[in-house]
Design a protein around this motif. Structure first.
Motif, mmCIF file in Angstrom:
data_model
loop_
_atom_site.group_PDB
_atom_site.id
_atom_site.type_symbol
_atom_site.label_atom_id
_atom_site.label_comp_id
_atom_site.label_asym_id
_atom_site.label_seq_id
_atom_site.Cartn_x
_atom_site.Cartn_y
_atom_site.Cartn_z
ATOM 1 N N GLN A 1 0.861 -1.184 0.000
ATOM 2 C CA GLN A 1 0.000 0.000 0.000
ATOM 3 C C GLN A 1 0.901 1.239 0.000
ATOM 4 N N SER A 2 1.113 1.811 -1.167
ATOM 5 C CA SER A 2 2.032 2.939 -1.277
ATOM 6 C C SER A 2 1.534 4.186 -0.549
ATOM 7 N N PHE A 3 0.221 4.260 -0.263
ATOM 8 C CA PHE A 3 -0.291 5.440 0.423
ATOM 9 C C PHE A 3 0.277 5.555 1.834
ATOM 10 N N VAL A 4 0.718 4.422 2.416
ATOM 11 C CA VAL A 4 1.316 4.451 3.754
ATOM 12 C C VAL A 4 2.549 5.355 3.750
ATOM 13 N N TYR A 5 3.316 5.270 2.683
ATOM 14 C CA TYR A 5 4.502 6.123 2.558
ATOM 15 C C TYR A 5 4.088 7.585 2.503
ATOM 16 N N SER A 6 3.025 7.879 1.782
ATOM 17 C CA SER A 6 2.531 9.250 1.664
ATOM 18 C C SER A 6 2.110 9.804 3.020
ATOM 19 N N VAL A 7 1.431 8.978 3.801
ATOM 20 C CA VAL A 7 0.985 9.399 5.130
ATOM 21 C C VAL A 7 2.197 9.686 6.021
ATOM 22 N N GLY A 8 3.188 8.803 5.972
ATOM 23 C CA GLY A 8 4.402 9.000 6.765
ATOM 24 C C GLY A 8 5.114 10.285 6.388
ATOM 25 N N LEU A 9 5.192 10.560 5.087
ATOM 26 C CA LEU A 9 5.855 11.773 4.611
ATOM 27 C C LEU A 9 5.116 13.023 5.088
ATOM 28 N N ALA A 10 3.792 12.984 5.025
ATOM 29 C CA ALA A 10 2.987 14.128 5.455
ATOM 30 C C ALA A 10 3.158 14.394 6.949
ATOM 31 N N CYS A 11 3.188 13.327 7.743
ATOM 32 C CA CYS A 11 3.360 13.480 9.199
ATOM 33 C C CYS A 11 4.722 14.086 9.529
ATOM 34 N N MET A 12 5.755 13.644 8.809
ATOM 35 C CA MET A 12 7.082 14.193 9.036
ATOM 36 C C MET A 12 7.130 15.676 8.678
ATOM 37 N N ALA A 13 6.489 16.042 7.580
ATOM 38 C CA ALA A 13 6.471 17.443 7.152
ATOM 39 C C ALA A 13 5.890 18.338 8.240
ATOM 40 N N ILE A 14 4.797 17.890 8.839
ATOM 41 C CA ILE A 14 4.158 18.663 9.912
ATOM 42 C C ILE A 14 5.101 18.792 11.105
ATOM 43 N N CYS A 15 5.752 17.696 11.460
ATOM 44 C CA CYS A 15 6.637 17.690 12.632
ATOM 45 C C CYS A 15 7.878 18.556 12.430
ATOM 46 N N PHE A 16 8.294 18.754 11.178
ATOM 47 C CA PHE A 16 9.444 19.634 10.921
ATOM 48 C C PHE A 16 9.190 21.049 11.450
ATOM 49 N N LEU A 17 7.936 21.506 11.327
ATOM 50 C CA LEU A 17 7.625 22.899 11.647
ATOM 51 C C LEU A 17 6.927 23.087 12.990
ATOM 52 N N LEU A 18 6.580 22.015 13.677
ATOM 53 C CA LEU A 18 5.958 22.157 14.990
ATOM 54 C C LEU A 18 6.976 22.706 15.996
ATOM 55 N N PRO A 19 6.579 23.659 16.840
ATOM 56 C CA PRO A 19 7.509 24.253 17.812
ATOM 57 C C PRO A 19 7.745 23.345 19.017
ATOM 58 N N ILE A 20 8.240 22.151 18.749
ATOM 59 C CA ILE A 20 8.519 21.198 19.825
ATOM 60 C C ILE A 20 10.025 21.093 20.011
ATOM 61 N N LYS A 21 10.435 20.859 21.235
ATOM 62 C CA LYS A 21 11.857 20.709 21.523
ATOM 63 C C LYS A 21 12.232 19.234 21.475
ATOM 64 N N VAL A 22 13.234 18.934 20.706
ATOM 65 C CA VAL A 22 13.728 17.565 20.570
ATOM 66 C C VAL A 22 15.144 17.520 21.132
ATOM 67 N N LYS A 23 15.350 16.666 22.114
ATOM 68 C CA LYS A 23 16.659 16.580 22.748
ATOM 69 C C LYS A 23 17.684 15.986 21.791
ATOM 70 N N LYS A 24 18.843 16.611 21.724
ATOM 71 C CA LYS A 24 19.911 16.098 20.870
ATOM 72 C C LYS A 24 20.425 14.787 21.450
ATOM 73 N N PRO A 25 20.536 13.738 20.648
ATOM 74 C CA PRO A 25 20.969 12.435 21.174
ATOM 75 C C PRO A 25 22.369 12.499 21.791
ATOM 76 N N ASN A 26 22.520 11.831 22.931
ATOM 77 C CA ASN A 26 23.847 11.709 23.527
ATOM 78 C C ASN A 26 24.552 10.509 22.911
ATOM 79 N N ARG A 27 25.669 10.126 23.501
ATOM 80 C CA ARG A 27 26.432 9.009 22.929
ATOM 81 C C ARG A 27 25.600 7.727 22.894
ATOM 82 N N LYS A 28 24.858 7.466 23.965
ATOM 83 C CA LYS A 28 24.014 6.268 24.007
ATOM 84 C C LYS A 28 22.916 6.351 22.964
ATOM 85 N N GLY A 29 22.312 7.535 22.821
ATOM 86 C CA GLY A 29 21.258 7.716 21.826
ATOM 87 C C GLY A 29 21.773 7.517 20.413
#
Length: 205
Positions: free
Chosen positions: A155-183
């Motif tokens: 179902q190729s539409f699954v890829y489309s949904v994933g891409l759309a969700c990522m696009a939204i998350c790029f611009l959301l004003p959320i703080k994402v912690k930078k991964p440490n060595r373990k991360g």
């Protein structure tokens, strides 16, 4: 020749060239090869900053590094995922709009990061601890998973949904912690598993 030439930029250039090869692979029908190129570009991006920190650079060299890193990221994690999706959804008119939004959001996110990073480096020499908005480089981990799920479900539409969700998350004003060595180690292991699964034939159209 214009530019700044030293070993700190080699890995960034390599990641960009791998991504360009991925675009060519996708357009020639080798979508799985393009996804593998995306993962390899992510590996290059993971280590290019660490290599750059091993050399004392001038202010101009640092600013140049920020710019080429973001330009490379735009091709690798903005354009390449959109092209992969196009090759999976060529008959879908709706995907064109999703791809446009994704590429635009990636561009805005990277430009915003550049402005913030230059301002941050003027104010402090401390290492960055958080990101605002989902980093576009996470595409190197999320996109392969989305691709495998999409292909296994046929179902190729699954890829489309994933891409759309990522696009939204790029611009959301959320703080994402930078991964440490373990991360970073966990991310590296996850990427390695994805790479092995793709190379042994799991997923694929």
């Amino acid at each position: 020749m214009i530019g700044y030439y030293n070993y700190t930029v080699v890995l960034t250039y390599l990641g960009m060239l791998i991504s360009f090869a991925g675009i060519m692979n996708a357009l020639n029908g080798d979508v799985k090869g393009a996804v593998i190129c995306l993962i390899l570009s992510g590996v290059c991006d993971m280590f290019d900053g660490k290599i750059a920190s091993t050399r004392a650079r001038t202010s101009s060299e640092k600013r140049f590094g920020i710019q080429i890193d973001s330009l490379s990221d735009f091709l690798s994690f903005g354009v390449l995922p959109a092209v992969i999706g196009y090759c999976l959804n060529q008959v879908s008119k709706g995907y064109f709009y999703i791809a446009c939004i994704y590429v635009l959001c990636a561009l805005i996110r990277l430009a915003y990061f550049n402005v913030n990073e230059e301002e941050r480096q003027r104010d402090t020499t401390a290492a960055r601890s958080t990101y605002q908005g989902l980093p576009v480089t996470t595409a190197a981990i999320i996109i392969p998973v989305t691709y495998v799920i999409s292909s296994m479900m046929n179902q190729s539409f699954v890829y489309s949904v994933g891409l759309a969700c990522m696009a939204i998350c790029f611009l959301l004003p959320i703080k994402v912690k930078k991964p440490n060595r373990k991360g970073n180690m966990i991310i590296g292991i996850a990427g390695s598993i994805e790479l092995v699964l793709l190379m042994i034939g799991v997923g694929g159209y």
